[in-house]
Design an enzyme around this catalytic site. Structure first.
Site, short mmCIF file in Angstrom:
data_model
loop_
_atom_site.label_atom_id
_atom_site.label_comp_id
_atom_site.label_asym_id
_atom_site.label_seq_id
_atom_site.Cartn_x
_atom_site.Cartn_y
_atom_site.Cartn_z
N ASP A 32 42.13 91.64 18.12
CA ASP A 32 42.77 92.48 18.83
C ASP A 32 41.30 91.79 20.70
OD1 ASP A 32 41.04 94.60 20.80
OD2 ASP A 32 39.28 93.47 20.46
N ASP A 34 39.42 92.18 23.52
CA ASP A 34 37.66 92.04 24.12
C ASP A 34 36.92 92.21 23.22
OD1 ASP A 34 38.50 92.57 27.12
OD2 ASP A 34 39.23 94.52 26.96
N ASP A 123 44.02 96.91 25.11
CA ASP A 123 43.99 97.72 26.20
C ASP A 123 43.19 97.18 27.37
OD1 ASP A 123 43.92 99.82 26.78
OD2 ASP A 123 42.42 101.10 26.14
N ASP A 203 37.19 94.81 16.68
CA ASP A 203 35.37 95.35 16.67
C ASP A 203 35.63 96.92 17.76
OD1 ASP A 203 34.26 94.90 20.48
OD2 ASP A 203 36.33 94.14 19.22
#
Length: 268
Positions: A32, A34, A123, A203
């Site tokens: 991921d 962020d 995202d 996360d």
């Protein structure tokens, strides 16, 4: 089932007289972005470009209306109206700090690049991610980056779109990371690349969805105390054994590097 050594299910570690040199074991490592690779939510970071380094309250409140992707489209349009342009965005993304231990993990992956195929599913947006990865000198580690499309229009505004559509009820309308991961694994299998194990480092709640699809051979690395970690704990309490992957929480990404290093040692 993911296998190597022409489907016999054994690690490709042995060389012998008269044998073709086998390819090394291949692992897929999924990141991921962020609050995983970087220590902040990059969507929040861009607010520093707004007057007073804060978004107007009505705009912030509009986050509750519709999808988050559409909310970020409004944020970027507002920043464009304030004169924020490509160089400003680039500087913000480049200066977002990496999460603790992430340089050590990247160093480990660089040294063992022949063993790990690395992809990123986020995202956030493609422009911001690529700006940060290039600034950190690690863009070349990633075979593929999956994120929402972003570009600058004729006005110089940063624009954002949805990544895809899907039918998952647990994910935001613009992105289901499980769909992306399963399609990627199927695509690579068609190319005769099948991974012995998949490792997923994340996360957020949207990282939990793909991690549920991992097998008992795989490892989920949820950031300790973040939604993905809490959701794995809750699933284990409610449905023991339903979450198949090994769960290794982390506070520093150096812990991920150490885990992977130990795994490689066991293969020798």
């Amino acid at each position: 089932m993911r296998r190597c050594c022409q489907g016999v299910g054994l690690p490709c570690l042995f060389k012998g007289v008269g044998m073709a040199t086998p390819r090394p074991p291949r692992y897929l490592l999924v990141f991921d972005f962020d609050e995983t690779i970087v220590a902040e939510n990059s969507d929040d970071s861009v607010a520093r470009a707004a007057p007073g380094q804060a978004l107007p309250e009505p705009l912030r409140q509009s986050q509750r209306q519709g999808s988050y992707n559409e909310y970020m489209q409004r944020v970027l349009a507002f920043l464009g109206d304030q004169g924020v342009r490509a160089a400003d965005f680039k500087a913000i993304y480049e200066n977002i700090p990496l999460s603790p231990g992430m340089p050590e993990l990247f160093q480990f992956l660089s040294k063992n690049h022949e063993l790990f195929e690395v992809v990123l599913i986020s995202d956030a947006n493609m422009f911001g991610i690529e700006a940060k990865l290039r600034a950190a000198g690690v863009h070349s580690l990633f075979r593929k980056i999956f994120s929402n499309p972003s570009s600058f229009d004729k006005r110089g505004y940063l624009t954002l779109g949805p990544y895809h559509s899907h039918k998952c009820l647990d994910c935001p309308a613009n992105m289901c990371k499980r769909k992306i991961l399963t399609e990627y694994l199927a695509e690579r299998a068609q190319e005769e690349v099948e991974f012995e194990r998949v490792f997923y480092v994340g996360d957020g709640a949207n990282d939990f969805c793909p991690s549920v699809a991992l097998t008992s051979a795989d490892v989920a690395f949820p950031r300790k105390g973040f939604p993905m970690h809490r959701m794995t704990q809750e699933m284990e309490k409610k449905q023991p054994g339903a979450f198949q992957a090994t769960v290794v929480p982390w506070e520093s990404a150096a812990e991920v590097a150490r885990y992977l290093q130990e795994l490689l040692k066991k293969k020798c």
